[in-house]
Design an enzyme around this catalytic site. Structure first.
Site, short mmCIF file in Angstrom:
data_model
loop_
_atom_site.label_atom_id
_atom_site.label_comp_id
_atom_site.label_asym_id
_atom_site.label_seq_id
_atom_site.Cartn_x
_atom_site.Cartn_y
_atom_site.Cartn_z
N HIS A 37 0.83 -1.21 0.00
CA HIS A 37 0.00 0.00 0.00
C HIS A 37 0.86 1.25 0.00
O HIS A 37 0.60 2.21 -0.72
CB HIS A 37 -0.94 0.01 1.22
N LYS A 102 -9.84 -7.81 8.28
CA LYS A 102 -10.47 -8.02 9.57
C LYS A 102 -10.27 -6.75 10.41
O LYS A 102 -9.26 -6.05 10.24
CB LYS A 102 -9.89 -9.23 10.30
#
Lengths: 184, 280
Positions: A37, A102
């Site tokens: 990222h 999550k």
């Protein structure tokens, strides 16, 4: 009852998904976590293109274990999504339609999900051996040097996920907890 | 004086790394199995069943239970009548980790510097806690720790006047803040007393206990049960999707402390509570 979903997504499919829906995802998804990222956003800041066309795609926050001989991939459960929050709104703006991970997302991510129309799925954390069974192909497509953190294109079949936050901002973590909270 | 060669230690550590990461301890497996029966949420029950199935697959295929095969944490008790021959003990443990993580197809998750963040490529160095004890044995506990749950852990220096209520509030607050991030149902290690770092180490050591372990101090035994019940009232549930099983066990370890202080550390572990011990 599971909803059957094909990846990449479309905005019409995204709109049908509600927090709490159990889904089985089949098709192509991309893996990226912390280091990937960071590199993607740095590339965008330099005016470069992303290593894959992100429009309508699903990103899976995972750094898998190496594959044993004869296996496609090692254990590959989700990592905590919140660490990607700083980078995510920009990717949603560019057309990212789904994320699998999550844990909670921050306000900026949820607002961008509502604005651009995207869905956040949860896969079972700590069930990486089970989830590996739903992966049919795995290929590193960028940032080889990052090892487990490289970007992979995965072909998945019936990959089990649950909608945590839908494109209206409904959040299963809040809804679920409220139903089972005991105040005495 | 008993002599133990580091070649023996390297081999033992290698095997510990692979076994701990691929085979869920039986006590943890049983705790998960038991929770399926008590879970009130249907989604939660389904998740617990998949978690159990995952442990079966991992054991059968000798693959890691979770892709986060963790930072390698060791508690080593060295008998004072043991002579270690060969190389430096810490080098031997790290060599065992290197071999275990490679042969076990486990993920390398360690970066060489917390800020420049370049992966060391072999999951070393390990965090090694050593203690000199009586006797001529060498005990090695290996407890790989994933950082989804490690990141949600916390320490706090309470005032002595805050007492028991302060400890309880801090534990509950930490678990509440953690929410879904540490992959519930969780196990909670609590270290109370000592100094700041002692409390933190105690909280980590607490997580190496077996689920059936009975705290020898009845006061803390009761507090462990109370905390578990209070955590489960939060409703976080399996994976945070809501439910009655948020915590499967609380373990408390204590140490004498200073007249001015009440250090508390809460170390959260996901449902994959990995720990394995050998005695050489």
């Amino acid at each position: 009852m599971n909803k059957i979903i094909t990846a990449p997504l479309t905005i019409d499919v995204v709109k049908t998904l509600k927090a709490g829906d159990n889904c089985l995802v089949s098709g192509y998804i991309y893996t990226a976590r912390d280091a990937a990222h960071k590199r993607m956003i740095e590339a965008l800041n330099r005016g470069e293109e992303l290593p894959f066309d992100i429009k309508n795609q699903i990103i899976y926050y995972v750094g898998p274990c190496p594959a044993r001989e004869g296996h496609i991939i090692g254990s590959c459960g989700p990592t905590t999504s919140g660490r990607m929050d700083a980078y995510t709104p920009k990717l949603l703006e560019l057309g990212l339609k789904g994320m699998i991970g999550k844990g909670e997302r921050d306000k900026s991510v949820i607002e961008a999900m509502i604005k651009y129309g995207a869905v956040y799925f949860g896969a079972i954390g700590g069930a990486g051996a089970l989830l590996a069974k739903s992966v049919e192909e795995s290929e590193i497509i960028a940032y080889h040097d990052l090892g487990a953190e490289a970007i992979r294109r995965l072909k998945v079949k019936d990959f089990p996920v649950t909608v945590i936050i839908d494109c209206e901002g409904n959040n299963l973590y809040q809804i679920g907890r409220k139903s089972f909270e005991i105040n005495d | 004086m008993r002599t133990i060669h580091t070649d023996t230690i390297i081999e033992a550590v290698k095997n510990l790394c692979i076994e701990a990461n691929c085979s869920l301890p039986n006590d943890v497996y049983c705790a998960i199995e038991k929770s399926i029966g008590t879970e009130k949420s249907q989604i939660g029950k389904g998740i617990l069943e998949k978690i159990k199935e995952n442990a079966d697959i991992a054991k059968e295929q000798n693959m890691p239970i979770c892709q986060d095969t963790g930072m390698a944490i060791f508690f080593v008790k060295i008998g004072q009548d043991v002579h270690i021959e060969g190389e430096y003990l810490y080098d031997a443990i790290n060599e065992g980790v290197r071999r275990g993580y490679k042969e076990g197809y486990m993920r390398n998750s360690i970066v060489r510097d917390p800020l420049d963040r370049v992966n060391t490529g072999d999951n070393t160095p390990a965090v090694i806690h050593t203690e000199i004890v009586a006797g001529d044995k060498l005990e090695i506990i290996f407890a790989p720790k994933g950082f989804g749950s490690e990141n949600m852990s916390a320490t706090c220096m309470l005032k002595p006047s805050q007492g028991e209520a302060g400890v309880i509030d801090f534990v509950l607050d930490t678990v509440k803040k953690a929410g879904a991030n540490p992959c519930p149902p969780i196990f909670v290690g609590v270290g109370i007393g000592g100094s700041m770092e002692k409390a933190a180490i105690l909280s980590k050591y607490a997580l190496t206990r077996d689920v059936e372990y009975e705290n020898p101090n009845p006061y803390y035994r009761k507090m462990e049960e109370f905390l578990k019940d209070e955590i489960n009232k939060l409703g976080i549930g399996p994976q945070g999707f809501g439910g009655s099983n948020t915590c499967l066990r609380v373990f408390i370890e204590t140490f004498p402390t200073h007249i001015a202080g009440l250090p508390v550390a809460v170390n959260i572990c996901c449902h994959v509570l990995r720990h394995k011990k050998i005695v050489i």
